[in-house]
Scaffold this motif. Structure first.
Motif, PDB file in Angstrom:
ATOM      1  N   MET A   1       0.841  -1.184  -0.135  1.00 19.27           N
ATOM      2  CA  MET A   1      -0.019   0.140  -0.121  1.00 19.27           C
ATOM      3  C   MET A   1       0.960   1.369  -0.301  1.00 19.27           C
ATOM      4  SD  MET A   1      -3.077  -1.192   2.431  1.00 19.27           S
ATOM      5  CE  MET A   1      -3.815   0.392   2.768  1.00 19.27           C
ATOM      6  N   ILE A   2       1.901   0.925   0.771  1.00 19.87           N
ATOM      7  CA  ILE A   2       2.624   2.520   1.100  1.00 19.87           C
ATOM      8  C   ILE A   2       3.387   2.778  -0.528  1.00 19.87           C
ATOM      9  CG2 ILE A   2       4.746   3.038   1.619  1.00 19.87           C
ATOM     10  CD1 ILE A   2       3.800   1.715   4.365  1.00 19.87           C
ATOM     11  N   SER A   3       3.723   1.480  -0.782  1.00 19.72           N
ATOM     12  CA  SER A   3       5.007   1.228  -2.449  1.00 19.72           C
ATOM     13  C   SER A   3       4.291   2.285  -3.399  1.00 19.72           C
ATOM     14  CB  SER A   3       5.154  -0.231  -2.491  1.00 19.72           C
ATOM     15  OG  SER A   3       6.022  -0.324  -1.846  1.00 19.72           O
ATOM     16  N   LEU A   4       2.595   1.665  -3.433  1.00 14.77           N
ATOM     17  CA  LEU A   4       1.579   2.217  -4.604  1.00 14.77           C
ATOM     18  C   LEU A   4       1.574   3.767  -4.031  1.00 14.77           C
ATOM     19  CD1 LEU A   4      -0.880  -0.553  -4.437  1.00 14.77           C
ATOM     20  CD2 LEU A   4       0.563   0.089  -6.001  1.00 14.77           C
ATOM     21  N   PHE A   5       1.142   4.274  -3.219  1.00 13.66           N
ATOM     22  CA  PHE A   5       0.750   4.787  -2.948  1.00 13.66           C
ATOM     23  C   PHE A   5       2.378   5.673  -3.028  1.00 13.66           C
ATOM     24  CE2 PHE A   5       0.003   8.906   1.290  1.00 13.66           C
ATOM     25  CZ  PHE A   5      -1.096   9.242   0.463  1.00 13.66           C
ATOM     26  N   ILE A   6       3.632   5.105  -2.530  1.00 15.94           N
ATOM     27  CA  ILE A   6       4.780   6.734  -3.353  1.00 15.94           C
ATOM     28  C   ILE A   6       4.731   6.833  -4.771  1.00 15.94           C
ATOM     29  CG2 ILE A   6       7.323   6.132  -2.827  1.00 15.94           C
ATOM     30  CD1 ILE A   6       5.017   7.246  -0.522  1.00 15.94           C
ATOM     31  N   ILE A   7       4.522   5.485  -5.242  1.00 17.81           N
ATOM     32  CA  ILE A   7       4.288   5.488  -7.413  1.00 17.81           C
ATOM     33  C   ILE A   7       3.815   6.576  -7.620  1.00 17.81           C
ATOM     34  CG2 ILE A   7       3.522   4.232  -8.494  1.00 17.81           C
ATOM     35  CD1 ILE A   7       5.217   1.659  -7.476  1.00 17.81           C
ATOM     36  N   PHE A   8       2.300   7.306  -6.748  1.00 16.44           N
ATOM     37  CA  PHE A   8       1.325   8.173  -7.631  1.00 16.44           C
ATOM     38  C   PHE A   8       2.265   8.842  -6.636  1.00 16.44           C
ATOM     39  CE2 PHE A   8      -2.241  10.103  -6.646  1.00 16.44           C
ATOM     40  CZ  PHE A   8      -3.031   9.836  -7.566  1.00 16.44           C
ATOM     41  N   GLY A   9       2.900   9.386  -5.793  1.00 18.54           N
ATOM     42  CA  GLY A   9       3.531  11.169  -5.532  1.00 18.54           C
ATOM     43  C   GLY A   9       4.775  10.218  -6.247  1.00 18.54           C
ATOM     44  N   ALA A  10       5.585  10.135  -7.007  1.00 10.88           N
ATOM     45  CA  ALA A  10       6.276  10.415  -7.513  1.00 10.88           C
ATOM     46  C   ALA A  10       5.928  10.914  -8.816  1.00 10.88           C
ATOM     47  CB  ALA A  10       7.360   9.331  -7.479  1.00 10.88           C
TER      48      ALA A  10
END
Length: 479
Positions: A1-10
């Protein structure tokens, strides 16, 4: 979940920022009064426990003694992200309040100056630490007194032994929220701290403010805090936290005595007096029919940030507080760090406003240009300013190391069934992951969006914290 969130943010930082701002604006518009009241409730709850007969209850077995000396314990409290944030905002926040004061004050006046110091002290006072104390008390009591897993979910277990307890997945949901809040909050703090180190290096030594410099700083930080985490809690974090507190006190006292001492002392006394005198009014300072933009931008933002940050800070405080009584815990956590913060605001915030208003030095221009410059612009006008700036850069770097080290420790505990000493492998995994998150978001300029998004977690988590209070009270009554 955190990884997806970071990918979206980046990948889409502007889109994340838009959605995060919209969600946070909604929560502050409709729940700002709720945030104020619930923060005040936490203060009352902690003080009630401390000064009632429950205050004598030990966080552990009756034979347990505190693991750390009092000074070392206070130093460990600052390791959980508070120290670096205080250094970051110690100058910039009072100056920004002076330029854009709360409603009812005219900018850049004597009244605005007094309000700037008073509200800065308020924002870094006992409200934040009451929020942290609720989590810390609940986890420490559950883990060390009742011998349960010290997870956030286990602290509300006494209230869930009924029909609510039949809801599938409630434990996982609570613990996932805690991990999300901790990981995103730490990555943001690490990123903002790197920006300030870079800002200090640029202001003091003209080091380029570039992505390459920030990558170098993050890599050095990662190596340092992973090396610290390898040595464990008793050596790495404990020694670093002791050094941090000692250096912070040195910087504070040195600036106080070599600066405009009389002015700074009067600022401390006046600011503390205003804080105490107007405590109730500031605590419920919401305009039912008017504009609350300043309140939402500052006070509500801080309370929400503290609630979103509380799983990490509270879990770490609980881990290092075994053997202390509830009264010792509450008085130590709720009053000592705020007193240090108030003194810091008086010396560095007060010093900045003295140089701006009395001496006519361009402090406000430095803060308006870049908030990371505020501290270093102010230190440059103190005697031995270069030396103080070098010490401040070192202090920020060390605070970042201890914050990240503490975070990898807590995240390791949270994701290994709350093992008191998580394995080295899981700490290294979280250490690398946090650094990667901060680096990706710095390169994508998505830090602010991530910070705002993580604040949305504060609303559901505040409900969990209220449940924790009633669960703790229920068990204390039974005992």
């Amino acid at each position: 979940m955190i990884s997806l969130f970071i990918i979206f943010g980046a990948g889409w930082p502007d889109l994340l920022s838009q959605y995060a701002d919209r969600a946070f604006q909604w929560t502050t518009t409709y729940f700002n009064g709720f945030y104020l009241l619930v923060s005040l409730f936490f203060i009352g709850f902690c003080l009630f426990l401390a000064f009632s007969s429950y205050g004598k209850v030990k966080l552990g077995d009756e034979a347990d003694l505190p693991e750390y000396t009092y000074f070392n314990w206070i130093g460990l409290l600052f390791s959980a992200g508070f120290g670096v944030a205080l250094v970051f905002w110690g100058v910039s926040e009072p100056v920004k309040h002076y330029l854009s004061p709360p409603p009812g004050f005219e900018a850049e006046t004597e009244a605005a100056l007094d309000a700037a110091i008073q509200f800065s002290m308020f924002h870094w006072g006992i409200h934040q630490w009451a929020i942290f104390a609720v989590i810390g008390l609940s986890i420490a009591y559950s883990k060390f007194r009742k011998k349960r897993a010290g997870l956030i979910s286990t602290t509300v277990e006494p209230l869930m032994r009924n029909k609510l307890g039949k809801i599938k997945g409630w434990r996982a949901l609570i613990d996932i929220l805690a991990v999300l809040a901790t990981a995103t909050g730490v990555a943001t703090t690490l990123g903002l701290g790197v920006l300030q180190v870079n800002g200090g290096l640029q202001y003091t030594f003209n080091v380029p403010d570039t992505t390459t410099t920030q990558i170098v700083i993050i890599v050095l930080l990662m190596i340092a805090y992973i090396a610290s985490s390898i040595t464990g809690l008793q050596k790495g974090i404990r020694i670093l936290s002791l050094a941090n507190l000692s250096i912070a006190f040195f910087l504070l006292l040195f600036a106080f005595f070599v600066g405009p001492t009389s002015y700074l002392f009067n600022t401390f006394v006046s600011g503390l007096g205003g804080y105490i005198q107007n405590f109730a009014g500031m605590s419920v300072n919401v305009n039912a029919t008017g504009e609350n933009a300043w309140l939402n931008e500052w006070t509500i933002f801080y309370w929400a940030w503290a609630m979103a940050w509380s799983p990490f800070v509270g879990t770490f405080i609980a881990r290092v507080s075994r053997g202390r009584t509830i009264r010792e815990f509450v008085l130590g956590v709720m009053f000592v760090p705020p007193l240090v913060a108030i003194a810091w605001m008086a010396v560095f915030g007060g010093g900045a406003l003295f140089f701006e208003r009395v001496e006519g030095f361009p402090i406000k221009e430095a803060v308006q240009e870049d908030v990371t410059n505020g501290l270093f612009a102010t230190l440059s006008y103190f005697p031995f300013g270069m030396v103080l700036s070098i010490v401040a850069i070192g202090l920020i770097f060390m605070f970042l190391i201890t914050s990240a080290d503490s975070a990898t420790f807590v995240l390791g505990m949270m994701t290994s069934k709350n093992h008191l000493n998580p394995s080295l492998t899981i700490k290294i995994i979280w250490g690398v992951f946090i650094a990667a998150m901060a680096l990706i978001l710095l390169m994508a300029s998505g830090l602010t969006a991530l910070q705002t998004a993580s604040l949305v977690i504060a609303l559901p988590f505040s409900i969990i914290m209220i449940l924790m209070c009633f669960a703790l009270l229920k068990e204390l009554k039974q005992e």
